[in-house]
Design a protein around this motif. Sequence first.
Motif, PDB file in Angstrom:
ATOM      1  N   PHE A  13     -65.536 -32.991  38.965  1.00 57.97           N
ATOM      2  CA  PHE A  13     -66.260 -32.657  39.836  1.00 57.97           C
ATOM      3  C   PHE A  13     -64.852 -32.658  41.320  1.00 57.97           C
ATOM      4  CE2 PHE A  13     -69.054 -32.868  43.258  1.00 57.97           C
ATOM      5  CZ  PHE A  13     -70.322 -31.629  43.179  1.00 57.97           C
ATOM      6  N   ALA A  14     -64.897 -34.114  41.631  1.00 54.56           N
ATOM      7  CA  ALA A  14     -64.259 -34.290  42.915  1.00 54.56           C
ATOM      8  C   ALA A  14     -62.571 -33.596  42.673  1.00 54.56           C
ATOM      9  CB  ALA A  14     -64.289 -35.938  43.253  1.00 54.56           C
ATOM     10  N   LEU A  15     -62.284 -33.404  42.303  1.00 53.46           N
ATOM     11  CA  LEU A  15     -60.508 -32.432  41.866  1.00 53.46           C
ATOM     12  C   LEU A  15     -61.491 -30.837  41.566  1.00 53.46           C
ATOM     13  CD1 LEU A  15     -57.689 -32.436  41.078  1.00 53.46           C
ATOM     14  CD2 LEU A  15     -58.343 -31.443  38.857  1.00 53.46           C
ATOM     15  N   PHE A  16     -62.100 -30.697  41.660  1.00 49.39           N
ATOM     16  CA  PHE A  16     -62.226 -28.943  41.980  1.00 49.39           C
ATOM     17  C   PHE A  16     -63.025 -28.841  43.681  1.00 49.39           C
ATOM     18  CE2 PHE A  16     -62.472 -29.018  37.021  1.00 49.39           C
ATOM     19  CZ  PHE A  16     -61.319 -28.898  36.574  1.00 49.39           C
ATOM     20  N   ALA A  17     -64.165 -29.891  43.808  1.00 46.92           N
ATOM     21  CA  ALA A  17     -64.651 -29.158  45.191  1.00 46.92           C
ATOM     22  C   ALA A  17     -63.574 -29.413  45.954  1.00 46.92           C
ATOM     23  CB  ALA A  17     -66.241 -30.338  45.168  1.00 46.92           C
ATOM     24  N   SER A  18     -62.912 -30.702  46.213  1.00 45.42           N
ATOM     25  CA  SER A  18     -61.961 -30.918  47.079  1.00 45.42           C
ATOM     26  C   SER A  18     -60.720 -30.315  47.017  1.00 45.42           C
ATOM     27  CB  SER A  18     -61.556 -32.483  47.189  1.00 45.42           C
ATOM     28  OG  SER A  18     -60.598 -32.712  45.983  1.00 45.42           O
ATOM     29  N   THR A  19     -60.294 -29.556  46.385  1.00 45.16           N
ATOM     30  CA  THR A  19     -59.966 -28.430  46.452  1.00 45.16           C
ATOM     31  C   THR A  19     -59.782 -27.305  46.938  1.00 45.16           C
ATOM     32  OG1 THR A  19     -58.910 -28.812  44.244  1.00 45.16           O
ATOM     33  CG2 THR A  19     -57.830 -26.908  44.572  1.00 45.16           C
ATOM     34  N   VAL A  20     -60.883 -26.754  46.916  1.00 47.71           N
ATOM     35  CA  VAL A  20     -62.114 -25.376  47.427  1.00 47.71           C
ATOM     36  C   VAL A  20     -61.734 -25.944  48.937  1.00 47.71           C
ATOM     37  CG1 VAL A  20     -63.469 -23.688  47.561  1.00 47.71           C
ATOM     38  CG2 VAL A  20     -62.282 -24.824  45.671  1.00 47.71           C
ATOM     39  N   PHE A  21     -62.232 -27.417  49.421  1.00 46.56           N
ATOM     40  CA  PHE A  21     -63.184 -28.006  50.689  1.00 46.56           C
ATOM     41  C   PHE A  21     -61.671 -28.086  50.943  1.00 46.56           C
ATOM     42  CE2 PHE A  21     -66.959 -30.233  49.827  1.00 46.56           C
ATOM     43  CZ  PHE A  21     -67.505 -29.580  49.902  1.00 46.56           C
ATOM     44  N   GLY A  22     -60.424 -28.288  50.865  1.00 46.89           N
ATOM     45  CA  GLY A  22     -59.168 -28.545  52.013  1.00 46.89           C
ATOM     46  C   GLY A  22     -58.440 -27.307  51.928  1.00 46.89           C
ATOM     47  N   ARG A  34     -53.833 -32.924  52.987  1.00 46.30           N
ATOM     48  CA  ARG A  34     -54.377 -34.206  53.790  1.00 46.30           C
ATOM     49  C   ARG A  34     -55.842 -33.989  53.534  1.00 46.30           C
ATOM     50  NH1 ARG A  34     -51.810 -35.163  59.382  1.00 46.30           N
ATOM     51  NH2 ARG A  34     -53.667 -36.846  59.022  1.00 46.30           N
ATOM     52  N   TYR A  35     -56.978 -33.149  53.982  1.00 51.32           N
ATOM     53  CA  TYR A  35     -57.898 -32.795  54.127  1.00 51.32           C
ATOM     54  C   TYR A  35     -58.836 -32.584  52.632  1.00 51.32           C
ATOM     55  CZ  TYR A  35     -62.737 -31.920  55.307  1.00 51.32           C
ATOM     56  OH  TYR A  35     -64.149 -31.484  55.650  1.00 51.32           O
ATOM     57  N   GLY A  36     -57.646 -32.116  51.567  1.00 49.23           N
ATOM     58  CA  GLY A  36     -58.015 -32.135  50.089  1.00 49.23           C
ATOM     59  C   GLY A  36     -58.043 -33.763  49.639  1.00 49.23           C
ATOM     60  N   ILE A  37     -56.820 -34.926  49.783  1.00 48.72           N
ATOM     61  CA  ILE A  37     -56.847 -35.869  49.343  1.00 48.72           C
ATOM     62  C   ILE A  37     -57.920 -36.833  50.316  1.00 48.72           C
ATOM     63  CG2 ILE A  37     -55.373 -37.834  49.260  1.00 48.72           C
ATOM     64  CD1 ILE A  37     -53.366 -35.814  49.343  1.00 48.72           C
ATOM     65  N   TYR A  38     -58.188 -35.886  51.355  1.00 47.96           N
ATOM     66  CA  TYR A  38     -59.367 -36.857  51.698  1.00 47.96           C
ATOM     67  C   TYR A  38     -60.848 -36.489  51.609  1.00 47.96           C
ATOM     68  CZ  TYR A  38     -62.641 -38.067  55.772  1.00 47.96           C
ATOM     69  OH  TYR A  38     -63.458 -38.471  56.468  1.00 47.96           O
ATOM     70  N   CYS A  39     -61.214 -35.016  51.226  1.00 46.82           N
ATOM     71  CA  CYS A  39     -62.582 -35.294  50.176  1.00 46.82           C
ATOM     72  C   CYS A  39     -62.573 -35.852  49.356  1.00 46.82           C
ATOM     73  CB  CYS A  39     -63.006 -33.879  50.084  1.00 46.82           C
ATOM     74  SG  CYS A  39     -63.181 -32.701  51.606  1.00 46.82           S
ATOM     75  N   PHE A  40     -61.036 -35.890  48.426  1.00 45.79           N
ATOM     76  CA  PHE A  40     -61.004 -36.200  46.952  1.00 45.79           C
ATOM     77  C   PHE A  40     -60.922 -38.446  46.846  1.00 45.79           C
ATOM     78  CE2 PHE A  40     -59.072 -38.389  43.292  1.00 45.79           C
ATOM     79  CZ  PHE A  40     -59.394 -37.364  42.427  1.00 45.79           C
ATOM     80  N   PHE A  43     -65.277 -38.277  47.480  1.00 44.62           N
ATOM     81  CA  PHE A  43     -66.307 -37.527  46.858  1.00 44.62           C
ATOM     82  C   PHE A  43     -65.786 -39.174  45.559  1.00 44.62           C
ATOM     83  CE2 PHE A  43     -65.938 -33.294  46.983  1.00 44.62           C
ATOM     84  CZ  PHE A  43     -67.600 -33.385  47.445  1.00 44.62           C
ATOM     85  N   VAL A  44     -64.918 -39.000  44.918  1.00 43.17           N
ATOM     86  CA  VAL A  44     -64.626 -40.912  44.220  1.00 43.17           C
ATOM     87  C   VAL A  44     -64.936 -42.173  45.226  1.00 43.17           C
ATOM     88  CG1 VAL A  44     -63.079 -41.827  42.326  1.00 43.17           C
ATOM     89  CG2 VAL A  44     -62.930 -39.418  42.830  1.00 43.17           C
ATOM     90  N   GLY A  45     -64.820 -42.149  45.895  1.00 42.88           N
ATOM     91  CA  GLY A  45     -64.894 -43.643  46.237  1.00 42.88           C
ATOM     92  C   GLY A  45     -66.647 -43.835  46.614  1.00 42.88           C
ATOM     93  N   SER A  46     -67.538 -42.501  47.218  1.00 45.70           N
ATOM     94  CA  SER A  46     -68.810 -43.168  47.598  1.00 45.70           C
ATOM     95  C   SER A  46     -69.650 -43.370  45.955  1.00 45.70           C
ATOM     96  CB  SER A  46     -69.282 -42.208  48.238  1.00 45.70           C
ATOM     97  OG  SER A  46     -68.937 -40.434  47.457  1.00 45.70           O
ATOM     98  N   ALA A  47     -68.981 -42.770  44.838  1.00 46.59           N
ATOM     99  CA  ALA A  47     -69.225 -42.532  43.300  1.00 46.59           C
ATOM    100  C   ALA A  47     -70.161 -43.870  42.984  1.00 46.59           C
ATOM    101  CB  ALA A  47     -68.762 -41.408  42.501  1.00 46.59           C
TER     102      ALA A  47
END
Lengths: 59, 178
Positions: A13-22, A34-40, A43-47
């Motif tokens: 989920f984090a991989l796909f969503a952060s790709t689109v967000f980035g 950088r923004y994609g990695i940040y979102c990933f 996502f994973v950290g908060s989970a």
Amino acid sequence: MIHPSHFLAVLLFALFASTVFGITMRETPQRMIRYGIYCFVLFVGSAIVLSWLMFLIAR
Amino acid sequence: MQDLKSEWGEGRVESLFVERDVQSRQYRLQPLDRIRYSQEEMATPGNKIANSPQASSSGSVYLPLIAGWLVPGAGHFLLRKWGRGALLSASVLGMFAMGLAMQGKVYSSAHNILDLLGLVGDLGNGLLFVLARVFGLGSDQVLVTTGDYGTRFIVVAGLLNVIAAVDAHNLRTGRKQS
């Protein structure tokens, strides 16, 4: 038919969503990555953090 | 300050703004009434759209939006953003396929507000949603634990597809530069 673990589902989920967000939220390729990695990481950290919180509350 | 008063007049010096020269990266004081004239060359949304390279190309400005909604990544392909289109397409298709593989539910009707929100999210997938309904992909009811994850994957794939389509529209209109 696949039955992934909860953590694998979070990673996918984090991989796909952060790709689109980035790609959609930033303009230059470097900033997209950088923004994609940040979102990933968020996502994973908060989970993980929320999972530990729920685990500790349930005990 | 006295030099400025003699150059621009007493009244104009009372209202100054700081202008930044992009070329020399230096700041300098300018009288406030110059703003009216300098706005004509500023990157306001109207000017950005008018000066954008895509704005002069042929085709409807809504074509990338609609194409991107119907087929994930197609909006970016139309704008010759091959790499981004491929990544967006892979992300949305991958998420949708994973959702189906996890036996996620594809909404067909709405009996309550949660179903309605799920249906709206699913509709964001465009033709993927239609194909899933036509070929009976996905499940009508969530029977296994991973099916609930799959349902969310399908809904979020639709929402991500809408974001990607709007991004293609912004590129087409020049609201997003590159």
